[in-house]
Design a protein around this motif. Structure first.
Motif, PDB file in Angstrom:
ATOM      1  N   GLY A   5     -12.230 -42.969   9.945  1.00 51.50           N
ATOM      2  CA  GLY A   5     -13.405 -43.136   9.104  1.00 51.50           C
ATOM      3  C   GLY A   5     -14.686 -42.800   9.826  1.00 51.50           C
ATOM      4  O   GLY A   5     -14.691 -42.324  10.964  1.00 51.50           O
ATOM      5  N   ALA A  30     -18.645 -44.600  10.338  1.00 51.02           N
ATOM      6  CA  ALA A  30     -19.480 -45.790  10.149  1.00 51.02           C
ATOM      7  C   ALA A  30     -20.907 -45.459  10.544  1.00 51.02           C
ATOM      8  O   ALA A  30     -21.200 -45.281  11.726  1.00 51.02           O
ATOM      9  CB  ALA A  30     -18.951 -46.947  10.996  1.00 51.02           C
ATOM     10  N   SER A  78     -21.604 -51.214   9.076  1.00 52.88           N
ATOM     11  CA  SER A  78     -20.780 -50.379   8.206  1.00 52.88           C
ATOM     12  C   SER A  78     -19.301 -50.702   8.357  1.00 52.88           C
ATOM     13  O   SER A  78     -18.561 -50.752   7.368  1.00 52.88           O
ATOM     14  CB  SER A  78     -21.035 -48.897   8.524  1.00 52.88           C
ATOM     15  OG  SER A  78     -20.231 -48.061   7.720  1.00 52.88           O
ATOM     16  N   ILE A  79     -18.844 -50.940   9.574  1.00 54.71           N
ATOM     17  CA  ILE A  79     -17.446 -51.318   9.801  1.00 54.71           C
ATOM     18  C   ILE A  79     -17.126 -52.596   9.040  1.00 54.71           C
ATOM     19  O   ILE A  79     -16.076 -52.716   8.390  1.00 54.71           O
ATOM     20  CB  ILE A  79     -17.186 -51.500  11.307  1.00 54.71           C
ATOM     21  CG1 ILE A  79     -17.185 -50.146  12.019  1.00 54.71           C
ATOM     22  CG2 ILE A  79     -15.863 -52.228  11.547  1.00 54.71           C
ATOM     23  CD1 ILE A  79     -17.289 -50.255  13.529  1.00 54.71           C
ATOM     24  N   ALA A 129     -18.477 -53.645   6.392  1.00 55.82           N
ATOM     25  CA  ALA A 129     -18.451 -53.380   4.961  1.00 55.82           C
ATOM     26  C   ALA A 129     -17.166 -52.674   4.541  1.00 55.82           C
ATOM     27  O   ALA A 129     -16.747 -52.771   3.379  1.00 55.82           O
ATOM     28  CB  ALA A 129     -19.661 -52.524   4.568  1.00 55.82           C
ATOM     29  N   GLN A 130     -16.527 -51.979   5.475  1.00 53.25           N
ATOM     30  CA  GLN A 130     -15.348 -51.180   5.144  1.00 53.25           C
ATOM     31  C   GLN A 130     -14.022 -51.876   5.426  1.00 53.25           C
ATOM     32  O   GLN A 130     -13.023 -51.596   4.770  1.00 53.25           O
ATOM     33  CB  GLN A 130     -15.374 -49.863   5.937  1.00 53.25           C
ATOM     34  CG  GLN A 130     -16.536 -48.942   5.590  1.00 53.25           C
ATOM     35  CD  GLN A 130     -16.448 -47.618   6.321  1.00 53.25           C
ATOM     36  OE1 GLN A 130     -15.432 -46.941   6.230  1.00 53.25           O
ATOM     37  NE2 GLN A 130     -17.493 -47.245   7.038  1.00 53.25           N
ATOM     38  N   LEU A 131     -14.002 -52.774   6.409  1.00 59.18           N
ATOM     39  CA  LEU A 131     -12.755 -53.384   6.853  1.00 59.18           C
ATOM     40  C   LEU A 131     -12.810 -54.902   6.696  1.00 59.18           C
ATOM     41  O   LEU A 131     -13.903 -55.491   6.770  1.00 59.18           O
ATOM     42  CB  LEU A 131     -12.488 -53.036   8.318  1.00 59.18           C
ATOM     43  CG  LEU A 131     -12.379 -51.540   8.668  1.00 59.18           C
ATOM     44  CD1 LEU A 131     -12.244 -51.354  10.177  1.00 59.18           C
ATOM     45  CD2 LEU A 131     -11.193 -50.914   7.946  1.00 59.18           C
ATOM     46  N   ARG A 135     -12.528 -54.479   1.655  1.00 59.04           N
ATOM     47  CA  ARG A 135     -12.146 -53.109   2.014  1.00 59.04           C
ATOM     48  C   ARG A 135     -12.844 -52.136   1.082  1.00 59.04           C
ATOM     49  O   ARG A 135     -12.843 -52.303  -0.131  1.00 59.04           O
ATOM     50  CB  ARG A 135     -10.630 -52.937   1.935  1.00 59.04           C
ATOM     51  CG  ARG A 135     -10.162 -51.584   2.407  1.00 59.04           C
ATOM     52  CD  ARG A 135      -8.668 -51.451   2.229  1.00 59.04           C
ATOM     53  NE  ARG A 135      -7.945 -52.412   3.035  1.00 59.04           N
ATOM     54  CZ  ARG A 135      -7.606 -52.189   4.300  1.00 59.04           C
ATOM     55  NH1 ARG A 135      -7.933 -51.067   4.878  1.00 59.04           N
ATOM     56  NH2 ARG A 135      -6.935 -53.100   4.966  1.00 59.04           N
ATOM     57  N   ALA A 136     -13.461 -51.142   1.648  1.00 57.74           N
ATOM     58  CA  ALA A 136     -14.163 -50.128   0.871  1.00 57.74           C
ATOM     59  C   ALA A 136     -13.585 -48.768   1.208  1.00 57.74           C
ATOM     60  O   ALA A 136     -12.956 -48.588   2.233  1.00 57.74           O
ATOM     61  CB  ALA A 136     -15.668 -50.156   1.174  1.00 57.74           C
ATOM     62  N   PRO A 137     -13.777 -47.800   0.336  1.00 58.32           N
ATOM     63  CA  PRO A 137     -13.249 -46.464   0.626  1.00 58.32           C
ATOM     64  C   PRO A 137     -13.822 -45.926   1.930  1.00 58.32           C
ATOM     65  O   PRO A 137     -15.001 -46.110   2.239  1.00 58.32           O
ATOM     66  CB  PRO A 137     -13.711 -45.630  -0.567  1.00 58.32           C
ATOM     67  CG  PRO A 137     -13.937 -46.620  -1.672  1.00 58.32           C
ATOM     68  CD  PRO A 137     -14.436 -47.860  -0.984  1.00 58.32           C
ATOM     69  N   LEU A 138     -12.980 -45.268   2.725  1.00 57.62           N
ATOM     70  CA  LEU A 138     -13.409 -44.648   3.958  1.00 57.62           C
ATOM     71  C   LEU A 138     -13.798 -43.204   3.690  1.00 57.62           C
ATOM     72  O   LEU A 138     -14.208 -42.508   4.562  1.00 57.62           O
ATOM     73  CB  LEU A 138     -12.299 -44.733   5.010  1.00 57.62           C
ATOM     74  CG  LEU A 138     -11.851 -46.151   5.371  1.00 57.62           C
ATOM     75  CD1 LEU A 138     -10.723 -46.101   6.376  1.00 57.62           C
ATOM     76  CD2 LEU A 138     -13.000 -46.945   5.935  1.00 57.62           C
TER      77      LEU A 138
END
Length: 281
Positions: free
Chosen positions: A7, A9, A106-107, A109-111, A278-281
């Motif tokens: 991904g 970030a 950002s990490i 927000a994604q993981l 979890r958000a789209p990477l």
């Protein structure tokens, strides 16, 4: 074992490895070497720490891997020849540190990781980034580790051909990246494991010993027999099978971080903050 997650970030490429325990929410962030392995994906393969109850997110350094100057190692080598300190080493460390808070946000927000203190790990020049996060930022850290690290940038500059000609600006810069001098600040932030290959450059070995001596009880030295400076074979850009000395490093790091991973995160009980969806990477 889950496949790596690739991904970006906040503009920083990363390779994330999920914990075997899907309930674990703690986070360890790493920065790779300029030597092999010299990308986030390659570093993740060399030091995966698969047994840890924590996410491991390996960040790419500026000017390296996916962010190589003009997409070529040749351009980066030219910067090293032009001015190893001011055109390459210092800008990489400073940019990596300065871009980290946004990348960390950002990490998260994604993981599915918590908002609590993180672990930090750096190899070689990436070690200077991890140390700078400890010494010069206020990002909460539960434990740190460095491997064959750039502890005194003056020692690293001395590894390159020729006699480097310092001026007032470069003297100030190189002294700002002397983490033996900043040992008190590092010790005040988190315990630190200092991994040193027994075949690493003598100057870097000496710096590792000096840092541990200066930090006292807040640090531990782990010497690895048979380990030179690199952790992987050349060219070191793509994931490769783990070499035996790197396996020894990996085991030592796993033991160290397992001991320090916050209990709540290890058991999946998040008491230190939210869990990012979890958000789209």
């Amino acid at each position: 074992m889950h496949p790596p997650i690739m991904g970006v970030a906040a503009g920083v490429p990363f390779t994330a490895l999920a914990p075997a325990d899907e309930g674990a929410t703690s986070l360890i962030v790493t920065w790779h070497m300029l030597d092999a392995p010299r990308s986030d994906a390659a570093f993740a393969a060399a030091l995966p720490m698969n047994e840890l109850p924590a996410w491991r997110v390996h960040l790419g350094l500026p000017m390296c891997g996916a962010r190589m100057v003009d997409g070529s190692m040749d351009a980066g080598l030219e910067l090293l020849r032009k001015d190893v300190l001011m055109a390459a080493l210092y800008p990489i460390v400073v940019q990596a540190t300065e871009e980290f808070p946004a990348a960390l946000e950002s990490i998260r927000a994604q993981l599915p990781v918590d908002d609590g203190p993180i672990g930090v790990l750096g190899g070689s020049l990436g070690g200077a980034v991890a140390l700078r996060v400890l010494a010069d930022t206020e990002i909460p850290v539960f434990a740190g580790a460095i491997v064959n690290a750039a502890i005194r940038m003056r020692s690293v500059v001395g590894l390159f051909p020729g006699d480097y000609r310092y001026d007032a600006e470069s003297e100030e810069v190189v002294d700002s990246l002397d983490f033996v001098a900043k040992a008190g600040a590092v010790a005040g932030r988190a315990p630190l494991l200092v991994v040193s290959g027994e075949l690493d450059h003598p100057a870097l070995r000496a710096d590792a010993s000096d840092l541990v001596g200066a930090m006292g009880e807040r640090s531990q030295l782990l010497s690895i027999p048979g380990l030179a400076h690199p952790l992987a074979d050349e060219p070191g850009l793509e994931p490769a099978p783990q070499l035996p000395p790197a396996r020894e490093v990996d085991a030592g790091l796993t033991t160290w971080f397992r001991h320090h991973v916050p209990e709540a995160a290890r058991n999946g009980r998040v008491t230190l903050g939210r869990v990012g969806g979890r958000a789209p990477l």
